[in-house]
Design a protein around this motif. Structure first.
Motif, short mmCIF file in Angstrom:
data_model
loop_
_atom_site.label_atom_id
_atom_site.label_comp_id
_atom_site.label_asym_id
_atom_site.label_seq_id
_atom_site.Cartn_x
_atom_site.Cartn_y
_atom_site.Cartn_z
N GLU A 170 15.42 28.62 -52.23
CA GLU A 170 16.18 28.23 -51.05
C GLU A 170 17.26 29.27 -50.75
O GLU A 170 17.48 29.64 -49.60
CB GLU A 170 16.81 26.86 -51.27
CG GLU A 170 15.82 25.71 -51.26
CD GLU A 170 16.41 24.42 -51.77
OE1 GLU A 170 15.72 23.38 -51.68
OE2 GLU A 170 17.56 24.43 -52.27
N TYR A 171 17.91 29.72 -51.81
CA TYR A 171 18.95 30.74 -51.66
C TYR A 171 18.35 32.01 -51.06
O TYR A 171 18.94 32.62 -50.16
CB TYR A 171 19.58 31.04 -53.02
CG TYR A 171 20.73 32.02 -52.97
CD1 TYR A 171 22.04 31.56 -52.83
CD2 TYR A 171 20.51 33.39 -53.05
CE1 TYR A 171 23.10 32.46 -52.77
CE2 TYR A 171 21.56 34.29 -52.99
CZ TYR A 171 22.86 33.81 -52.86
OH TYR A 171 23.90 34.71 -52.80
N VAL A 174 17.62 31.51 -47.27
CA VAL A 174 18.82 31.53 -46.44
C VAL A 174 19.41 32.94 -46.38
O VAL A 174 19.90 33.39 -45.34
CB VAL A 174 19.87 30.53 -46.97
CG1 VAL A 174 21.10 30.53 -46.08
CG2 VAL A 174 19.28 29.13 -47.02
N SER A 178 20.00 35.08 -43.00
CA SER A 178 21.31 35.65 -42.65
C SER A 178 21.20 37.14 -42.33
O SER A 178 22.08 37.71 -41.67
CB SER A 178 22.31 35.44 -43.79
OG SER A 178 22.04 36.29 -44.89
N LYS A 201 14.04 25.99 -45.88
CA LYS A 201 15.17 26.12 -44.97
C LYS A 201 15.77 24.76 -44.65
O LYS A 201 17.00 24.58 -44.67
CB LYS A 201 14.72 26.81 -43.67
CG LYS A 201 15.88 27.04 -42.69
CD LYS A 201 15.43 27.68 -41.39
CE LYS A 201 14.91 26.65 -40.43
NZ LYS A 201 14.73 27.20 -39.05
N ALA A 204 17.74 23.48 -47.58
CA ALA A 204 19.02 24.17 -47.68
C ALA A 204 20.00 23.66 -46.63
O ALA A 204 21.20 23.48 -46.91
CB ALA A 204 18.83 25.68 -47.54
N MET A 205 19.50 23.40 -45.43
CA MET A 205 20.35 22.85 -44.37
C MET A 205 20.93 21.50 -44.78
O MET A 205 22.11 21.21 -44.56
CB MET A 205 19.55 22.72 -43.07
CG MET A 205 19.24 24.05 -42.41
SD MET A 205 18.13 23.89 -40.97
CE MET A 205 19.14 22.86 -39.89
N GLU A 213 20.25 26.36 -37.58
CA GLU A 213 20.19 27.63 -38.30
C GLU A 213 21.50 28.41 -38.21
O GLU A 213 21.90 29.08 -39.17
CB GLU A 213 19.04 28.49 -37.76
CG GLU A 213 18.80 29.76 -38.57
CD GLU A 213 17.59 30.53 -38.09
OE1 GLU A 213 17.71 31.75 -37.91
OE2 GLU A 213 16.53 29.89 -37.90
N LEU A 216 23.74 27.08 -40.71
CA LEU A 216 23.24 27.42 -42.04
C LEU A 216 23.67 28.83 -42.44
O LEU A 216 24.10 29.07 -43.57
CB LEU A 216 21.71 27.31 -42.07
CG LEU A 216 21.03 27.62 -43.41
CD1 LEU A 216 21.50 26.65 -44.50
CD2 LEU A 216 19.51 27.57 -43.25
N VAL A 217 23.58 29.76 -41.50
CA VAL A 217 23.99 31.14 -41.78
C VAL A 217 25.49 31.20 -42.07
O VAL A 217 25.93 31.91 -42.98
CB VAL A 217 23.62 32.06 -40.60
CG1 VAL A 217 24.26 33.44 -40.77
CG2 VAL A 217 22.11 32.19 -40.48
N PHE A 220 26.12 29.88 -45.53
CA PHE A 220 25.71 30.85 -46.56
C PHE A 220 26.77 31.93 -46.72
O PHE A 220 27.10 32.33 -47.84
CB PHE A 220 24.37 31.48 -46.17
CG PHE A 220 23.93 32.55 -47.12
CD1 PHE A 220 23.37 32.23 -48.35
CD2 PHE A 220 24.08 33.89 -46.79
CE1 PHE A 220 22.98 33.22 -49.25
CE2 PHE A 220 23.68 34.88 -47.67
CZ PHE A 220 23.14 34.54 -48.89
#
Length: 225
Positions: A170-171, A174, A178, A201, A204-205, A213, A216-217, A220
């Motif tokens: 997941e990391y 993301v 990014s 994704k 992770a969200m 998204e 999410l960025v 991160f």
């Protein structure tokens, strides 16, 4: 395939909407030297914008947050209406209203990017248009940093453990998002399916409480600080 190739080779069709003619002229000057962009129309009022949205094929709309003619003066409602009626148009908000609460609302409303008129990053306008046209997110670096600091403080205050719960994959997903990669490109890069990348994704969200998204960025980047 020919249609897809033609689409890729066609210039990005841009519309600029702002109730300050000087701003429109400035944006035109920035974009008209870009070979892959075509400013197909401009609007100085909401009525003009409505007519253009109906009559033109548009890829990216560069739009102010508020217009003098907007009785409610609520830019979020304006953006929401455009997103509902024209979901294929990517929106880049360019505004002096760069308060964090405003930016958060715009991200939640589904804009593809945000640039502050007061920012020196205005020189990055053409690059921002390209990114959101490709389905990526672009947030003014100054604003993104402020959002990161704000969220980091919130995490510290709440003792929120979600920031440390991302799996290794997941990391990775993301991190690549990014950097500007799309889900499809990440799938090719990692040798995983688009479905798997999309699921990672979304996971992770959920863990980082990101609604889209762009958020999410930002989340991160907060973790990377």
């Amino acid at each position: 395939m020919d249609i897809e190739i033609q689409k890729m080779c066609s210039p990005i069709r841009v519309v600029v909407a702002d109730d300050h003619p000087v701003i429109i002229m400035g944006i035109r000057k920035i974009l008209e030297i870009e070979a892959d962009m075509d400013v197909v129309a401009t609007a100085c009022s909401l009525d003009d914008l409505d007519e253009i949205l109906i009559s033109h094929q548009i890829d990216v709309l560069i739009c102010d947050y508020t217009f003098e003619s907007d009785v409610g003066r609520d830019g979020t409602r304006l953006i929401g209406r455009i997103r509902r009626n024209y979901p294929d148009i990517r929106i880049l908000v360019l505004s002096v209203h760069d308060e964090l609460i405003v930016v958060r609302r715009l991200i939640a409303a589904g804009v593809g990017g945000f640039l502050s008129k007061a920012s020196s990053a205005l020189s990055a306008l053409a690059g921002a248009v390209r990114k959101i046209h490709q389905g990526e997110a672009y947030i003014d670096p100054v604003i993104a940093t402020a959002l990161s600091i704000e969220y980091l403080r919130l995490l510290t205050k709440r003792g929120n453990p979600r920031a440390t719960e991302l799996s290794k994959r997941e990391y990775e997903v993301v991190r690549l998002l990014s950097l500007g990669m799309t889900v499809g490109v990440i799938a090719c890069h990692t040798g995983r399916s688009v479905k798997t990348i999309s699921a990672q994704k979304v996971s992770a969200m959920r863990k980082l409480a990101a609604r889209n998204e762009a958020e999410l960025v930002v989340r991160f980047r907060e973790l990377e600080m």
